[in-house]
Design a protein around this motif. Structure first.
Motif, PDB file in Angstrom:
ATOM      1  N   ALA A 149       0.819  -1.351   0.399  1.00  0.00           N
ATOM      2  CA  ALA A 149      -0.273  -0.019   0.381  1.00  0.00           C
ATOM      3  C   ALA A 149       0.972   1.419  -0.182  1.00  0.00           C
ATOM      4  N   ALA A 150       1.991   1.252   0.676  1.00  0.00           N
ATOM      5  CA  ALA A 150       2.992   2.537   0.854  1.00  0.00           C
ATOM      6  C   ALA A 150       3.551   2.592  -0.415  1.00  0.00           C
ATOM      7  N   ILE A 151       4.217   1.274  -0.968  1.00  0.00           N
ATOM      8  CA  ILE A 151       5.135   1.309  -2.551  1.00  0.00           C
ATOM      9  C   ILE A 151       4.218   1.788  -2.951  1.00  0.00           C
ATOM     10  N   ALA A 152       2.698   1.247  -3.357  1.00  0.00           N
ATOM     11  CA  ALA A 152       1.485   1.916  -4.380  1.00  0.00           C
ATOM     12  C   ALA A 152       1.708   3.572  -4.687  1.00  0.00           C
ATOM     13  N   MET A 153       1.175   3.879  -2.637  1.00  0.00           N
ATOM     14  CA  MET A 153       1.358   5.216  -2.999  1.00  0.00           C
ATOM     15  C   MET A 153       2.918   6.439  -3.635  1.00  0.00           C
ATOM     16  N   LEU A 154       3.430   5.496  -3.244  1.00  0.00           N
ATOM     17  CA  LEU A 154       4.943   6.304  -3.405  1.00  0.00           C
ATOM     18  C   LEU A 154       5.587   5.956  -4.587  1.00  0.00           C
ATOM     19  N   ALA A 155       5.232   4.540  -5.364  1.00  0.00           N
ATOM     20  CA  ALA A 155       5.258   5.182  -6.608  1.00  0.00           C
ATOM     21  C   ALA A 155       5.003   5.938  -7.705  1.00  0.00           C
ATOM     22  N   CYS A 156       3.721   6.128  -6.938  1.00  0.00           N
ATOM     23  CA  CYS A 156       2.153   7.211  -8.113  1.00  0.00           C
ATOM     24  C   CYS A 156       2.610   8.409  -7.610  1.00  0.00           C
ATOM     25  N   ALA A 157       2.599   9.078  -6.299  1.00  0.00           N
ATOM     26  CA  ALA A 157       3.585   9.651  -6.259  1.00  0.00           C
ATOM     27  C   ALA A 157       5.204  10.445  -6.991  1.00  0.00           C
ATOM     28  N   ARG A 158       5.571   9.264  -7.443  1.00  0.00           N
ATOM     29  CA  ARG A 158       7.030   9.369  -8.065  1.00  0.00           C
ATOM     30  C   ARG A 158       7.086  10.097  -9.628  1.00  0.00           C
ATOM     31  N   ILE A 159       5.733   9.759 -10.212  1.00  0.00           N
ATOM     32  CA  ILE A 159       5.427   9.632 -11.710  1.00  0.00           C
ATOM     33  C   ILE A 159       4.535  10.795 -11.664  1.00  0.00           C
ATOM     34  N   GLY A 160       3.914  11.209 -10.828  1.00  0.00           N
ATOM     35  CA  GLY A 160       3.256  12.685 -11.195  1.00  0.00           C
ATOM     36  C   GLY A 160       1.519  11.747 -10.909  1.00  0.00           C
ATOM     37  N   ALA A 161       1.845  10.407 -10.865  1.00  0.00           N
ATOM     38  CA  ALA A 161       0.080   9.771 -10.926  1.00  0.00           C
ATOM     39  C   ALA A 161      -1.246  10.934  -9.417  1.00  0.00           C
ATOM     40  N   VAL A 162      -2.325  11.133  -9.602  1.00  0.00           N
ATOM     41  CA  VAL A 162      -2.234  11.262  -8.337  1.00  0.00           C
ATOM     42  C   VAL A 162      -3.586   9.875  -7.618  1.00  0.00           C
ATOM     43  N   HIS A 163      -2.527   9.379  -6.027  1.00  0.00           N
ATOM     44  CA  HIS A 163      -3.929   8.123  -5.635  1.00  0.00           C
ATOM     45  C   HIS A 163      -5.214   8.380  -4.737  1.00  0.00           C
TER      46      HIS A 163
END
Ligand code: 6R9
Length: 645
Positions: A149-163
């Motif tokens: 869950a944390a990994i997915a949030m941070l991965a979105c944040a890394r590419i500028g996708a909005v979680h």
């Protein structure tokens, strides 16, 4: 208001931090006074100083641009919150430090160092990119509390996708509504999560919701519980396969400070839940500073915020705030009473937790189990306790302080909201005395007061509405897709101030006591539910013609749901079926504790339901107030005489 709130109003205990704690505190009393004054006198200078501790790919040109009610913070600056939470910490030598210790309900333990977490997040970011997710796309997460869950949030944040994280306890229709409102292309879920020894089949719900959400193209599925769910060809992909195929190197995207970071849906008094929108720079700076100062964070802390990532507390204080500070975070997937009510104390003992941040509803549940379970565990590693989510009753506060904290740990009661992004009112643990039941003083840059509905400022001890008089970095920027609703709800109720929706008062020392919502929002176990949402779910059932929902004070949950329902003519109301129906429509949290089958509801002549009277009836109280505006005052007596089912 409820009895515990009345009780709170007469609380007079004051508990000072221990001299040992105060002597080594990150922020002393003098420092707080000086910093707080500067944060109001020179907000731009103050916040520039804090933001300057973090990494920016392009410096900002202006700290604040305030066009009421729209704020931009660190205007023109570019940064990335995942870069700051991961790469920056690795670069400053924390690569081998543990970032996450995770324990599953079944006892499985996994840990990630900052370097390992950076590699996993990089893989996930590359995998999302490979799926066609680009900057600005919305990605919905429907996951158990697992590291992914944390990994997915941070991965979105890394590419500028909005979680947009949807709590794993929410139903198919709640998930479908949120997918549809956000127009998400990708959903990240898991086959199942563990809860109270059983499994919650998230993938089955996700499949049903996907059928109702035309925008959805792909589903990434974490194999959490090895339940072998059906995978739809061309749409579904295993998380572990997608990550294995991706590189573990990824360069974080430079994002405008005002680039949206996430949406989080929360209940309001009317209509559909609102997609509260937070942006990158201000949220990052706000959560960074508050985590550090409110929790007095040190290098060797083992920090545990028990909130699920489905709620804002899980966003700001289980993931972003602590990781931005390079802390070691404990994450626990399961229920507090599995296998028994000693599970939290066992976790604290085994992982040597130093900071515990949890909710009053949990504290009250533990309190009911007595003192021996905690006493049988070694809780000596704890040095600080926090509370969030609803007003904490002084008795629960004292129990937490005495039994869990051994009268050694300061307790910080933190008031804030999904919309505020970061903690707004609290006491700083080494700087201020606590008053049980009272959240305390404003955090840096927060300018609160108490007003009447007409916008008149009230003096000490007068009860009124809690408002904030100026913007702060982590505040919400808008309601996704509905800026009018943002303006109206938050800055339109009382001109020129942010309206929180809470009733509160301030004492002569400046301490704020927040007593609860003044709108039609219930707080059940620290979670917000709109009465409207539950009423809509009830009337969606074929046996129900009309419904009115109110909260009733509850010893454990704070508030519980009481539903007054009018059957369709000739229909039989099956209370169990109705409860299951509400669970299916919204989630188990919204299940009515009591259902009162009525032949009429108390309405004004203009047809408005007077929930005030229903609250009194639900609580078993005498009817108080002017009933003359009711079309038929006799309804009240009939309702009061009706047995709940
Ligand atoms: C962080 C969070 C916000 C509502 C808020 C208020 C209540 C939260 C509180 C508190 C008294 C506290 N609330 N913390 N009331 N004392 N320390 O809970 O966000 O889920 O949006 O709920 O919760 O009523 O308005 P959220």
């Amino acid at each position: 208001m409820s009895d515990h709130i009345d009780n709170m109003l007469h609380e007079s205990r004051v508990i000072a931090p221990s001299p040992e704690f105060a002597a080594q505190a990150r922020v002393t009393r003098e420092q707080y006074d000086e910093m707080y004054r500067r944060s109001l006198d020179d907000p731009e200078g103050f916040w520039a100083g804090v933001a300057g501790e973090l990494a920016w790919m392009k410096p900002w040109e202006r700290v604040l641009d305030w066009q009421e009610p729209h704020a931009q913070w660190f205007v023109g600056g570019e940064t990335n919150i995942a870069y700051n939470a991961l790469d920056r910490n690795v670069e400053r030598g924390l690569g081998d430090k543990t970032a996450i210790i995770w324990e599953g309900e079944d006892g499985e333990v996994r840990t990630y160092t900052y370097s390992e977490l950076l590699r996993e997040v990089s893989r996930a970011a590359n995998a999302l990119t490979a799926l066609g997710v680009v900057k600005g796309d919305r990605v919905t997460l429907y996951l158990p509390l697992i590291p992914e869950a944390a990994i997915a949030m941070l991965a979105c944040a890394r590419i500028g996708a909005v979680h947009s994280v949807v709590f794993g306890g929410f139903s198919v229709s709640a998930l479908a509504d949120r997918l549809g409102n956000a127009q998400s292309k990708v959903l990240i879920t898991a086959d199942a999560g563990q809860r109270r020894g059983g499994l919650v089949n998230l993938k089955a719900n996700a499949d049903e919701a996907a059928a109702l959400a035309p925008s959805l193209e792909r589903m990434l599925v974490v194999d959490r519980a090895h339940t072998h769910p059906p995978m739809r060809e061309g749409r579904d992909l295993w998380w572990h396969e997608a990550l294995a195929a991706a590189s573990d190197e990824h360069e974080a995207a430079p994002l405008d400070s005002e680039h949206p970071l996430f949406l989080l849906y929360t209940s309001g008094s009317t209509g559909q839940p609102k997609g509260v929108q937070h942006t990158t720079g201000g949220y990052m700076v706000g959560t960074y500073l508050t985590t550090q100062t409110v929790f007095d964070l040190r290098d060797d802390d083992i920090y545990w915020c028990t909130a699920d990532v489905g709620w804002v507390t899980g966003h700001s204080y289980s993931v972003y705030g602590p990781l931005l500070n390079g802390a070691t975070v404990l994450m626990y997937e399961g229920a507090p009473n599995h296998p028994d009510w000693g599970r939290f104390w066992d976790l604290i003992q085994r992982h040597r937790v130093t900071i515990l941040y949890t909710a009053p509803t949990a504290i009250r549940s533990f309190m009911r189990q007595g003192d021996d379970l905690p006493a049988r565990h070694d809780l000596s590693s704890l040095r600080l306790l926090g509370s969030v989510g609803e007003p904490i009753n002084p008795e629960a506060w004292m129990w937490y302080y005495r039994v869990i904290g051994g009268e050694r740990c300061p307790v910080v009661d933190t008031w804030w909201q999904t919309e505020t992004g970061s903690i707004m009112l609290t006491t700083l643990p080494g700087a201020h005395s606590s008053k049980p039941g009272s959240a305390g003083l404003p955090m840096f840059g927060v300018d609160p007061t108490i007003m009447t509905r007409e916008g008149e400022e009230l003096g000490p001890d007068d009860g009124g509405l809690l408002v904030i008089k100026r913007p702060w970095p982590a505040m919400l920027r808008t309601v996704y897709g509905d800026d009018e609703r943002y303006k109206k709800t938050y800055w339109g109720e009382i001109p020129h101030v942010y309206f929180a929706g809470d009733g509160a008062r301030r004492d002569a020392d400046g301490y704020f006591t927040v007593v609860g919502r003044v709108d039609d929002v219930l707080n059940v176990s620290g979670h917000r539910l709109g009465t409207m949402e539950i009423e809509s779910a009830l009337v969606a059932h074929p046996s129900i013609a009309e419904a009115a929902v109110v909260g009733r004070p509850d010893e454990v949950k704070g508030e519980c749901v009481v539903a007054f329902v009018l059957p369709q003519s000739g229909a039989e109301v099956d209370p169990q079926e109705l409860r299951t129906h509400v669970s299916k429509e919204i989630g188990a949290l919204a299940r009515p504790d009591a259902i009162i089958v009525a032949d009429a509801l108390p309405k004004t002549r203009s047809g408005k339901i007077m929930r005030r009277f229903l609250r009194q009836i639900a609580a078993g109280k005498e009817i108080q107030g002017d009933t003359s505006t009711l079309e038929d005052p006799a309804v009240l007596e009939r309702l009061a005489a009706t047995e709940a089912v």
